[in-house]
Motif scaffolding. Structure first.
Motif, short mmCIF file in Angstrom:
data_model
loop_
_atom_site.label_atom_id
_atom_site.label_comp_id
_atom_site.label_asym_id
_atom_site.label_seq_id
_atom_site.Cartn_x
_atom_site.Cartn_y
_atom_site.Cartn_z
N MET A 1 0.84 -1.19 0.00
CA MET A 1 0.00 0.00 0.00
C MET A 1 0.88 1.25 0.00
O MET A 1 1.86 1.32 0.75
CB MET A 1 -0.91 0.02 1.24
N VAL A 2 0.57 2.21 -0.86
CA VAL A 2 1.33 3.45 -0.92
C VAL A 2 0.57 4.55 -0.19
O VAL A 2 -0.65 4.51 -0.07
CB VAL A 2 1.61 3.86 -2.38
N ILE A 3 1.32 5.52 0.30
CA ILE A 3 0.74 6.62 1.06
C ILE A 3 0.89 7.90 0.25
O ILE A 3 2.02 8.38 0.05
CB ILE A 3 1.43 6.78 2.42
N PRO A 4 -0.20 8.48 -0.27
CA PRO A 4 -0.08 9.72 -1.04
C PRO A 4 0.22 10.90 -0.14
O PRO A 4 -0.31 11.00 0.97
CB PRO A 4 -1.46 9.85 -1.69
N VAL A 5 1.08 11.79 -0.60
CA VAL A 5 1.42 12.97 0.18
C VAL A 5 1.19 14.28 -0.58
O VAL A 5 1.02 15.33 0.03
CB VAL A 5 2.88 12.91 0.68
N HIS A 6 1.18 14.20 -1.93
CA HIS A 6 1.02 15.45 -2.71
C HIS A 6 0.80 15.08 -4.17
O HIS A 6 1.39 14.12 -4.67
CB HIS A 6 2.26 16.32 -2.57
N ASP A 7 -0.07 15.82 -4.84
CA ASP A 7 -0.25 15.61 -6.28
C ASP A 7 0.24 16.84 -7.04
O ASP A 7 0.14 17.96 -6.55
CB ASP A 7 -1.71 15.29 -6.63
N VAL A 8 0.78 16.60 -8.21
CA VAL A 8 1.27 17.69 -9.06
C VAL A 8 0.14 18.07 -10.00
O VAL A 8 0.12 17.72 -11.17
CB VAL A 8 2.53 17.25 -9.84
N ASN A 9 -0.83 18.78 -9.47
CA ASN A 9 -2.05 19.09 -10.21
C ASN A 9 -2.68 20.35 -9.60
O ASN A 9 -3.58 20.26 -8.76
CB ASN A 9 -3.02 17.91 -10.13
N PRO A 10 -2.22 21.53 -9.99
CA PRO A 10 -2.70 22.77 -9.37
C PRO A 10 -4.19 23.01 -9.62
O PRO A 10 -4.72 22.68 -10.68
CB PRO A 10 -1.84 23.85 -10.03
N ALA A 11 -4.86 23.57 -8.62
CA ALA A 11 -6.28 23.91 -8.72
C ALA A 11 -6.43 25.39 -9.03
O ALA A 11 -5.57 26.20 -8.67
CB ALA A 11 -7.01 23.55 -7.43
N ARG A 12 -7.56 25.72 -9.66
CA ARG A 12 -7.80 27.11 -10.05
C ARG A 12 -8.45 27.93 -8.95
O ARG A 12 -8.39 29.15 -8.96
CB ARG A 12 -8.70 27.15 -11.29
N ARG A 13 -9.12 27.27 -8.01
CA ARG A 13 -9.83 27.98 -6.96
C ARG A 13 -9.52 27.35 -5.60
O ARG A 13 -9.12 26.20 -5.52
CB ARG A 13 -11.33 27.99 -7.23
N THR A 14 -9.72 28.11 -4.55
CA THR A 14 -9.47 27.61 -3.19
C THR A 14 -10.51 26.56 -2.83
O THR A 14 -11.71 26.82 -2.95
CB THR A 14 -9.52 28.75 -2.18
#
Length: 272
Positions: A1-14
């Motif tokens: 099992m892997v543990i996600p910590v961050h995605d490289v996918n910027p969002a346009r809004r908060t």
């Protein structure tokens, strides 16, 4: 099992809704009897009885969801002396419980710090982009619908179960399913527990596809052994519901920008 910590996918809004959901889950957990201090040691019998009564009141129960009625006896939260020694008192409920509404309240209950932190980590990493694509209002409705699909999906598979269903896992699984449909090629930084924690950057379809396969395998194993304490079936149903709800939106979703080449968390320099 892997543990996600961050995605490289910027969002346009908060992602205000995602932030609010995470905050609400923490507030409810800290207000749950006996949970705030559960990291420091064991709880007393009185605290355990109060916790059982609280969970019985607000958690979803498959048997109640299918039959639309409460049991005749529930934990009262008091401690009594029985034939085998001290224990939690059970008696007629002194409150009204509407089973369909308990699915909503159960989405904010968690049985331990690990349960809470695991769900909130996945919601933090993947929720912002799904909210960005759906918009704040539709995202709220989407989250609730996935949670209900997961709860009732588990109840239909286990209609006679008196187990307490709690946690945001079903709704969060829906967020993961939507992310897989909308951003399958987005890059996700994960930690792989191999000796130490090995950081890797993988495509979202690998991370989330692996997560779903493991949930499906675990759900089958739990059904066979009847010994599962985690509602893996709810995870599977929530994930599939999220995929189905997000499917019509996939064509209008811009793919995330291809990230620069990364090496162990730092941007590599290219010399031409």
């Amino acid at each position: 099992m892997v543990i996600p910590v961050h995605d490289v996918n910027p969002a346009r809004r908060t992602p205000w809704v995602t932030y609010a959901l995470i905050a609400a889950n923490f507030v409810v957990f800290l207000r749950t009897p006996g949970m705030a201090g559960s990291l420091t040691g064991g709880s007393s019998l009185a605290q355990l009885c109060e916790l059982r009564a609280f969970m019985e009141h607000w958690a979803a129960v498959p048997e109640e969801l299918i039959r639309l009625r409460m049991p005749r006896a529930v934990p009262t939260g008091d401690v009594g002396l029985g034939p085998s020694g001290p224990g939690c008192v059970v008696g007629p409920p002194d409150y009204e419980k509407y089973p369909p509404l308990s699915v909503l309240t159960s989405m904010f209950l968690h049985g331990s710090w690990l349960h809470l932190l695991g769900n909130m980590l996945f919601l933090w990493v993947f929720g912002n982009n799904v909210e960005d694509r759906l918009g704040h209002v539709r995202y709220v409705l989407f989250y609730v619908v996935c949670g209900y699909a997961a709860g009732y999906g588990y109840a239909l598979v286990n209609p006679d179960s008196g187990a307490l269903l709690m946690g945001a896992s079903g709704a969060v699984a829906g967020v993961l399913g939507a992310y897989l449909v909308l951003y399958p090629k987005a890059r996700v930084w994960v930690l792989v527990p191999f000796l130490l924690f090995l950081p890797l950057r993988l495509a979202a379809w690998i991370v989330l596809g692996l997560w779903f396969v493991l949930q499906a395998v675990y759900s089958y194993g739990a059904a066979v052994t009847q010994a599962g304490t985690v509602a893996y079936v709810a995870h599977v149903v929530g994930f599939l519901a999220g995929m189905l709800l997000a499917w019509p939106l996939r064509r209008g979703t811009q793919p995330p920008p291809e990230p620069s080449r990364m090496l162990w968390g730092r941007q590599a320099r290219h010399h031409w």
